[in-house]
Design an enzyme around this catalytic site. Structure first.
Site, PDB file in Angstrom:
ATOM      1  N   ARG A 248       0.856  -1.210   0.000  1.00 47.30           N
ATOM      2  CA  ARG A 248       0.000   0.000   0.000  1.00 47.30           C
ATOM      3  C   ARG A 248       0.882   1.247   0.000  1.00 47.30           C
ATOM      4  O   ARG A 248       2.104   1.149   0.021  1.00 47.30           O
ATOM      5  CB  ARG A 248      -0.940  -0.012   1.205  1.00 47.30           C
TER       6      ARG A 248
ATOM      7  N   TYR B  92      12.313   7.297  14.913  1.00 46.86           N
ATOM      8  CA  TYR B  92      12.104   7.415  13.454  1.00 46.86           C
ATOM      9  C   TYR B  92      13.078   8.424  12.831  1.00 46.86           C
ATOM     10  O   TYR B  92      13.666   8.164  11.778  1.00 46.86           O
ATOM     11  CB  TYR B  92      10.653   7.849  13.233  1.00 46.86           C
TER      12      TYR B  92
ATOM     13  N   LYS C 227      15.795   7.600   9.970  1.00 43.66           N
ATOM     14  CA  LYS C 227      15.748   8.249   8.659  1.00 43.66           C
ATOM     15  C   LYS C 227      17.025   9.046   8.376  1.00 43.66           C
ATOM     16  O   LYS C 227      17.441   9.168   7.217  1.00 43.66           O
ATOM     17  CB  LYS C 227      14.503   9.141   8.560  1.00 43.66           C
TER      18      LYS C 227
HETATM   19  P1  NAP Z   1       2.411   2.856   4.936  1.00 41.64           P
HETATM   20  O1  NAP Z   1       1.202   3.258   4.167  1.00 41.64           O
HETATM   21  O2  NAP Z   1       2.302   2.615   6.401  1.00 41.64           O
HETATM   22  O3  NAP Z   1       3.054   1.570   4.225  1.00 41.64           O
HETATM   23  C1  NAP Z   1       4.198   0.960   4.741  1.00 41.64           C
HETATM   24  C2  NAP Z   1       4.264  -0.446   4.224  1.00 41.64           C
HETATM   25  O4  NAP Z   1       5.437  -1.091   4.786  1.00 41.64           O
HETATM   26  C3  NAP Z   1       3.055  -1.297   4.654  1.00 41.64           C
HETATM   27  O5  NAP Z   1       2.572  -2.018   3.549  1.00 41.64           O
HETATM   28  C4  NAP Z   1       3.651  -2.200   5.714  1.00 41.64           C
HETATM   29  O6  NAP Z   1       3.056  -3.469   5.837  1.00 41.64           O
HETATM   30  C5  NAP Z   1       5.071  -2.389   5.207  1.00 41.64           C
HETATM   31  N1  NAP Z   1       5.948  -2.904   6.250  1.00 41.64           N
HETATM   32  C6  NAP Z   1       6.035  -2.489   7.537  1.00 41.64           C
HETATM   33  N2  NAP Z   1       6.926  -3.227   8.198  1.00 41.64           N
HETATM   34  C7  NAP Z   1       7.428  -4.131   7.330  1.00 41.64           C
HETATM   35  C8  NAP Z   1       8.388  -5.161   7.414  1.00 41.64           C
HETATM   36  N3  NAP Z   1       9.030  -5.420   8.565  1.00 41.64           N
HETATM   37  N4  NAP Z   1       8.665  -5.906   6.317  1.00 41.64           N
HETATM   38  C9  NAP Z   1       8.020  -5.663   5.151  1.00 41.64           C
HETATM   39  N5  NAP Z   1       7.094  -4.696   4.992  1.00 41.64           N
HETATM   40  C10 NAP Z   1       6.803  -3.933   6.073  1.00 41.64           C
HETATM   41  O7  NAP Z   1       3.581   3.939   4.780  1.00 41.64           O
HETATM   42  P2  NAP Z   1       3.864   5.045   3.651  1.00 41.64           P
HETATM   43  O8  NAP Z   1       3.316   6.317   4.140  1.00 41.64           O
HETATM   44  O9  NAP Z   1       3.518   4.522   2.317  1.00 41.64           O
HETATM   45  O10 NAP Z   1       5.465   5.165   3.803  1.00 41.64           O
HETATM   46  C11 NAP Z   1       6.377   4.471   2.954  1.00 41.64           C
HETATM   47  C12 NAP Z   1       7.799   4.913   3.323  1.00 41.64           C
HETATM   48  O11 NAP Z   1       7.910   6.328   3.173  1.00 41.64           O
HETATM   49  C13 NAP Z   1       8.186   4.598   4.761  1.00 41.64           C
HETATM   50  O12 NAP Z   1       9.543   4.252   4.829  1.00 41.64           O
HETATM   51  C14 NAP Z   1       7.945   5.918   5.460  1.00 41.64           C
HETATM   52  O13 NAP Z   1       8.720   6.023   6.632  1.00 41.64           O
HETATM   53  C15 NAP Z   1       8.370   6.894   4.389  1.00 41.64           C
HETATM   54  N6  NAP Z   1       7.811   8.233   4.537  1.00 41.64           N
HETATM   55  C16 NAP Z   1       6.463   8.455   4.528  1.00 41.64           C
HETATM   56  C17 NAP Z   1       5.969   9.747   4.686  1.00 41.64           C
HETATM   57  C18 NAP Z   1       4.488  10.062   4.687  1.00 41.64           C
HETATM   58  O14 NAP Z   1       4.148  11.241   4.930  1.00 41.64           O
HETATM   59  N7  NAP Z   1       3.611   9.119   4.440  1.00 41.64           N
HETATM   60  C19 NAP Z   1       6.862  10.805   4.853  1.00 41.64           C
HETATM   61  C20 NAP Z   1       8.225  10.542   4.856  1.00 41.64           C
HETATM   62  C21 NAP Z   1       8.690   9.254   4.692  1.00 41.64           C
HETATM   63  P3  NAP Z   1       1.784  -3.715   6.800  1.00 41.64           P
HETATM   64  O15 NAP Z   1       0.626  -3.255   5.981  1.00 41.64           O
HETATM   65  O16 NAP Z   1       1.767  -5.175   7.026  1.00 41.64           O
HETATM   66  O17 NAP Z   1       2.020  -2.926   8.038  1.00 41.64           O
END
Ligand code: NAP
Length: 251
Positions: free
Chosen positions: A14, A152, A156
């Site tokens: 996702r 976090y 990062k």
């Molecule tokens: P998200 O919607 O929470 O998706 C994260 C995905 O990672 C989920 O599918 C989750 O699986 C999976 N995951 C978690 N732990 C895992 C593991 N141990 N092994 C394999 N898969 C795992 O997050 P997102 O917002 O798309 O973020 C993606 C990346 O961008 C992350 O690294 C986040 O820190 C970074 N980021 C996001 C934002 C933001 O504003 N959204 C900003 C800066 C950086 P489950 O569904 O099973 O939990």
């Protein structure tokens, strides 16, 4: 013209990972969608296949060494040597320092730092052999410090150092490593943060948008576009960089 490669995107069930996976598939790459549970990869895999692409779903915890080794071996077997890696899997365990537990700390380090390390170590063997590779790590504007995110923000920031070191070590094999540091992107992760602080998601987005120079919050496609650039053939001289994708300047 893009040469089709095998790409692994972690946490691609996702959110940002799913969007990156679909974008890379649209550019002709074969995609391994990795997420914790294989069943959670099916929506992304089906979206890619129904758009005419090629993808498989693999369940693996990126912080588990043997699961990572098995996942990368399976990808190589079923899709060919993986030479593109996007370390996107991530979790939040936010809390103020005095309330942050050992478990909150270790879980975040495990997924973001250990996960990126294990995945990169496994994939670089294929990249070095093929003399071509792209690694993109998902950092965050939180790397610059963010209240409630000691774990976090540390992870990062660590990923930025990791990225630069990979760029130095792997450059001679035709492998580049870069990081994207997103600002506020609307996904389940930011939705969960809104829920935790008790604010409706729409209000949370509107409040965040006021602080962002371009006047809006980000969407996963903003990050996928940056990833696609780093992964492109023409970005072969761009390595060890951290690109803030945040609607304004950050560092
Ligand atoms: P998200 O919607 O929470 O998706 C994260 C995905 O990672 C989920 O599918 C989750 O699986 C999976 N995951 C978690 N732990 C895992 C593991 N141990 N092994 C394999 N898969 C795992 O997050 P997102 O917002 O798309 O973020 C993606 C990346 O961008 C992350 O690294 C986040 O820190 C970074 N980021 C996001 C934002 C933001 O504003 N959204 C900003 C800066 C950086 P489950 O569904 O099973 O939990």
């Amino acid at each position: 013209m893009t040469e089709p490669r095998t790409a692994i995107v972690t946490g691609a069930g996702r959110g940002i990972g799913a969007e990156i996976a679909q974008r890379l598939a649209a550019e002709g790459h074969r995609i391994a969608v990795i997420d914790l549970r294989e069943e959670d990869t099916s929506a992304t895999v089906e979206a890619i296949i129904s758009a005419g692409g090629e993808a498989i779903g693999v369940g693996a915890d990126v912080s588990d060494s043997s699961a990572v080794e098995a996942a990368v071996a399976r990808v190589a077997d079923e899709l060919g040597a993986p030479t593109i890696l996007v370390n996107n899997a991530g979790i939040l365990r936010d809390n103020l320092l005095f309330k942050m537990t050992d478990t909150d700390w270790d879980a975040v380090m495990g997924v973001h730092l250990r996960g990126a390390f294990l995945m990169s170590r496994a994939v670089q063997a294929h990249q070095v052999e093929q003399k071509w590779g792209r690694i993109v790590n998902l950092s965050s504007t939180s790397a610059l410090g963010n209240r409630g995110q000691a774990n976090y923000s540390t992870a990062k920031a660590g990923l930025q150092g990791f990225t630069k070191t990979l760029a130095i070590e792997l450059g001679r094999y035709g492998v580049t490593a870069n990081a994207i540091a997103p600002g506020f992107i609307a996904t389940d992760m930011t939705r969960a943060t809104a829920e935790r602080v008790g604010v409706p998601f729409e209000d949370f987005l509107a409040h965040a948008a006021k602080e962002i120079p371009v006047g809006r919050t980000g969407v996963p496609a903003d990050i996928a576009a940056a990833a696609a650039f780093f992964i492109s053939e023409e970005a072969s001289f761009v390595s060890g960089q951290v690109l803030y994708v945040a609607g304004g300047p950050k560092d």
